[in-house]
Design an enzyme around this catalytic site. Structure first.
Site, PDB file in Angstrom:
ATOM      1  N   ASP A 292      48.484 -24.425 126.400  1.00  0.00           N
ATOM      2  CA  ASP A 292      47.304 -25.090 125.839  1.00  0.00           C
ATOM      3  C   ASP A 292      47.047 -26.406 126.559  1.00  0.00           C
ATOM      4  O   ASP A 292      46.503 -27.348 125.964  1.00  0.00           O
ATOM      5  CB  ASP A 292      47.510 -25.321 124.336  1.00  0.00           C
TER       6      ASP A 292
ATOM      7  N   LYS B 177      43.407 -26.120 131.834  1.00  0.00           N
ATOM      8  CA  LYS B 177      43.209 -24.661 131.980  1.00  0.00           C
ATOM      9  C   LYS B 177      43.521 -24.178 133.389  1.00  0.00           C
ATOM     10  O   LYS B 177      43.908 -23.042 133.580  1.00  0.00           O
ATOM     11  CB  LYS B 177      41.796 -24.283 131.550  1.00  0.00           C
TER      12      LYS B 177
ATOM     13  N   ASP C 251      45.903 -20.282 124.823  1.00  0.00           N
ATOM     14  CA  ASP C 251      44.694 -20.686 124.101  1.00  0.00           C
ATOM     15  C   ASP C 251      43.519 -20.789 125.089  1.00  0.00           C
ATOM     16  O   ASP C 251      43.713 -20.942 126.296  1.00  0.00           O
ATOM     17  CB  ASP C 251      44.927 -22.056 123.424  1.00  0.00           C
ATOM     18  N   ASN C 252      42.305 -20.687 124.578  1.00  0.00           N
ATOM     19  CA  ASN C 252      41.079 -20.988 125.332  1.00  0.00           C
ATOM     20  C   ASN C 252      40.774 -20.076 126.508  1.00  0.00           C
ATOM     21  O   ASN C 252      40.194 -20.537 127.507  1.00  0.00           O
ATOM     22  CB  ASN C 252      41.122 -22.437 125.863  1.00  0.00           C
TER      23      ASN C 252
ATOM     24  N   GLU D 268      37.937 -23.696 118.086  1.00  0.00           N
ATOM     25  CA  GLU D 268      38.334 -24.453 116.893  1.00  0.00           C
ATOM     26  C   GLU D 268      37.152 -25.199 116.267  1.00  0.00           C
ATOM     27  O   GLU D 268      36.388 -25.863 116.936  1.00  0.00           O
ATOM     28  CB  GLU D 268      39.461 -25.456 117.216  1.00  0.00           C
TER      29      GLU D 268
HETATM   30  C1  LIG Z   1      49.647 -31.342 134.776  1.00  0.00           C
HETATM   31  C2  LIG Z   1      50.133 -30.335 133.782  1.00  0.00           C
HETATM   32  C3  LIG Z   1      50.332 -30.981 132.467  1.00  0.00           C
HETATM   33  N1  LIG Z   1      51.575 -31.357 132.072  1.00  0.00           N
HETATM   34  C4  LIG Z   1      51.739 -31.903 130.847  1.00  0.00           C
HETATM   35  N2  LIG Z   1      50.742 -32.146 129.963  1.00  0.00           N
HETATM   36  C5  LIG Z   1      49.513 -31.792 130.343  1.00  0.00           C
HETATM   37  C6  LIG Z   1      49.242 -31.193 131.585  1.00  0.00           C
HETATM   38  N3  LIG Z   1      47.924 -30.933 131.660  1.00  0.00           N
HETATM   39  C7  LIG Z   1      47.382 -31.368 130.511  1.00  0.00           C
HETATM   40  N4  LIG Z   1      48.325 -31.893 129.708  1.00  0.00           N
HETATM   41  C8  LIG Z   1      48.124 -32.431 128.366  1.00  0.00           C
HETATM   42  O1  LIG Z   1      47.699 -31.325 127.569  1.00  0.00           O
HETATM   43  C9  LIG Z   1      46.531 -31.688 126.830  1.00  0.00           C
HETATM   44  C10 LIG Z   1      45.347 -31.091 127.505  1.00  0.00           C
HETATM   45  C11 LIG Z   1      44.746 -30.036 126.981  1.00  0.00           C
HETATM   46  C12 LIG Z   1      43.542 -29.444 127.662  1.00  0.00           C
HETATM   47  N5  LIG Z   1      42.796 -28.688 126.667  1.00  0.00           N
HETATM   48  C13 LIG Z   1      41.493 -28.581 126.786  1.00  0.00           C
HETATM   49  O2  LIG Z   1      40.871 -29.049 127.731  1.00  0.00           O
HETATM   50  C14 LIG Z   1      40.765 -27.900 125.693  1.00  0.00           C
HETATM   51  C15 LIG Z   1      39.368 -28.036 125.659  1.00  0.00           C
HETATM   52  C16 LIG Z   1      38.630 -27.449 124.647  1.00  0.00           C
HETATM   53  C17 LIG Z   1      37.156 -27.613 124.640  1.00  0.00           C
HETATM   54  C18 LIG Z   1      36.592 -28.852 124.905  1.00  0.00           C
HETATM   55  C19 LIG Z   1      35.215 -29.002 124.896  1.00  0.00           C
HETATM   56  C20 LIG Z   1      34.401 -27.900 124.617  1.00  0.00           C
HETATM   57  F1  LIG Z   1      33.049 -28.071 124.589  1.00  0.00           F
HETATM   58  C21 LIG Z   1      34.965 -26.662 124.344  1.00  0.00           C
HETATM   59  C22 LIG Z   1      36.353 -26.515 124.370  1.00  0.00           C
HETATM   60  C23 LIG Z   1      39.261 -26.715 123.631  1.00  0.00           C
HETATM   61  C24 LIG Z   1      40.662 -26.574 123.671  1.00  0.00           C
HETATM   62  O3  LIG Z   1      41.315 -25.855 122.705  1.00  0.00           O
HETATM   63  C25 LIG Z   1      41.400 -27.148 124.698  1.00  0.00           C
HETATM   64  O4  LIG Z   1      42.761 -26.950 124.691  1.00  0.00           O
HETATM   65  C26 LIG Z   1      46.468 -33.188 126.877  1.00  0.00           C
HETATM   66  O5  LIG Z   1      47.262 -33.740 125.862  1.00  0.00           O
HETATM   67  C27 LIG Z   1      47.026 -33.462 128.267  1.00  0.00           C
HETATM   68  O6  LIG Z   1      47.532 -34.770 128.403  1.00  0.00           O
HETATM   69 MG   LIG Z   2      43.321 -25.398 123.307  1.00  0.00          MG
END
Ligand SMILES: CCc1ncnc2c1ncn2[C@@H]1O[C@H](/C=C/CNC(=O)c2cc(-c3ccc(F)cc3)cc(O)c2O)[C@@H](O)[C@H]1O
Ligand SMILES: [Mg+2]
Length: 214
Positions: free
Chosen positions: A141, A144, A169-170, A199
């Site tokens: 999660d 992406k 997810d997603n 969500e």
């Molecule tokens: C480098 C590797 C790596 N290592 C360790 N931690 C990492 C990492 N890369 C990322 N993180 C952390 O993970 C989390 C990011 C999560 C990213 N998730 C979405 O972007 C997302 C978006 C939507 C959505 C947004 C807008 C919309 F319009 C529609 C849908 C819905 C969803 O459920 C979603 O999960 C943050 O805490 C990052 O700090």
């Molecule tokens: Mg997600």
């Protein structure tokens, strides 16, 4: 100074959830995100699918990629058997700080290890640093475009075993096309799509459950 959304989410937990009651923490976050501010938690609808997969797998060792505020971390950990553990990777220190407090409010510190840093750096250290042999369940999660490289890294590091479940997810919104193509076409995975909604919205989204065949 202006608070951040994760800080406001944490305050909603501390105000509305019962300390030591993980499900009330999950409920408080879902209510906050429905009534006050949308946040990118897996949410209640996809969360029910997550619950059913966790209950079916009954994992002893879980890896979560992308902790954010700890919503899915708490949701998963609340269903784990006594000695089971979840390691969750989060590279944003501010998010990690919030997640640790959400996890503490739920009273699940003993089951959850929040590891700060990028997944690409920590996955190769799982065996030596945390004594992990293989994972029973991986919940993806995070960014992406990291799902596919991290899955290949998990394979290369020997952290997946015959029967390990990857739950992503997603896969529709925002979408993970390269990951989907890989797990659906690779002979090393048996993949299944669970249709749901993004969500707290009516937009389509879903979870992809993939069994590693070894
Ligand atoms: C480098 C590797 C790596 N290592 C360790 N931690 C990492 C990492 N890369 C990322 N993180 C952390 O993970 C989390 C990011 C999560 C990213 N998730 C979405 O972007 C997302 C978006 C939507 C959505 C947004 C807008 C919309 F319009 C529609 C849908 C819905 C969803 O459920 C979603 O999960 C943050 O805490 C990052 O700090
Ligand atoms: Mg997600």
């Amino acid at each position: 100074t202006q608070s951040t959304r994760p800080q406001r989410l944490l305050h909603a937990v501390q105000k509305n959830a019962t300390k030591g009651d993980p499900r009330s923490v999950v409920k408080a976050i879902d209510n906050f995100c429905r009534q006050k501010e949308w946040a990118m938690n897996v949410g209640d609808e996809k969360g029910c699918i997550l619950d059913s997969v966790v209950s079916e797998v009954n994992p002893v060792t879980v890896l979560e990629l992308g902790t954010y505020c700890g919503y899915s971390t708490v949701r998963i950990a609340s269903l784990l058997p006594p000695r089971a553990k979840i390691i969750t990777l989060e590279f944003n220190p501010d998010y990690a700080k919030i997640a640790r407090q959400v996890i503490a409010w739920a009273g699940l510190e003993d089951k959850i290890q929040v590891v700060e840093g990028p997944s690409g750096e920590w996955i190769p250290k799982m065996k030596e640093q945390f004594g992990v042999k293989t994972f029973d369940l991986v919940f993806l999660d995070h960014w992406k475009d990291r799902y596919l490289p991290d899955t290949k890294l998990l394979e290369d590091c020997g952290l997946l075993r015959k029967g390990t479940i990857l739950l992503a997810d997603n896969v529709i919104c925002p979408g993970t096309p390269d990951y989907l193509e890989y797990v659906r076409n690779s002979p090393r995975y048996k993949s299944q799509y669970f249709k749901s909604h993004l969500e707290y919205t009516k937009a389509e989204d879903g979870l992809e459950k993939s069994v590693f065949l070894g």
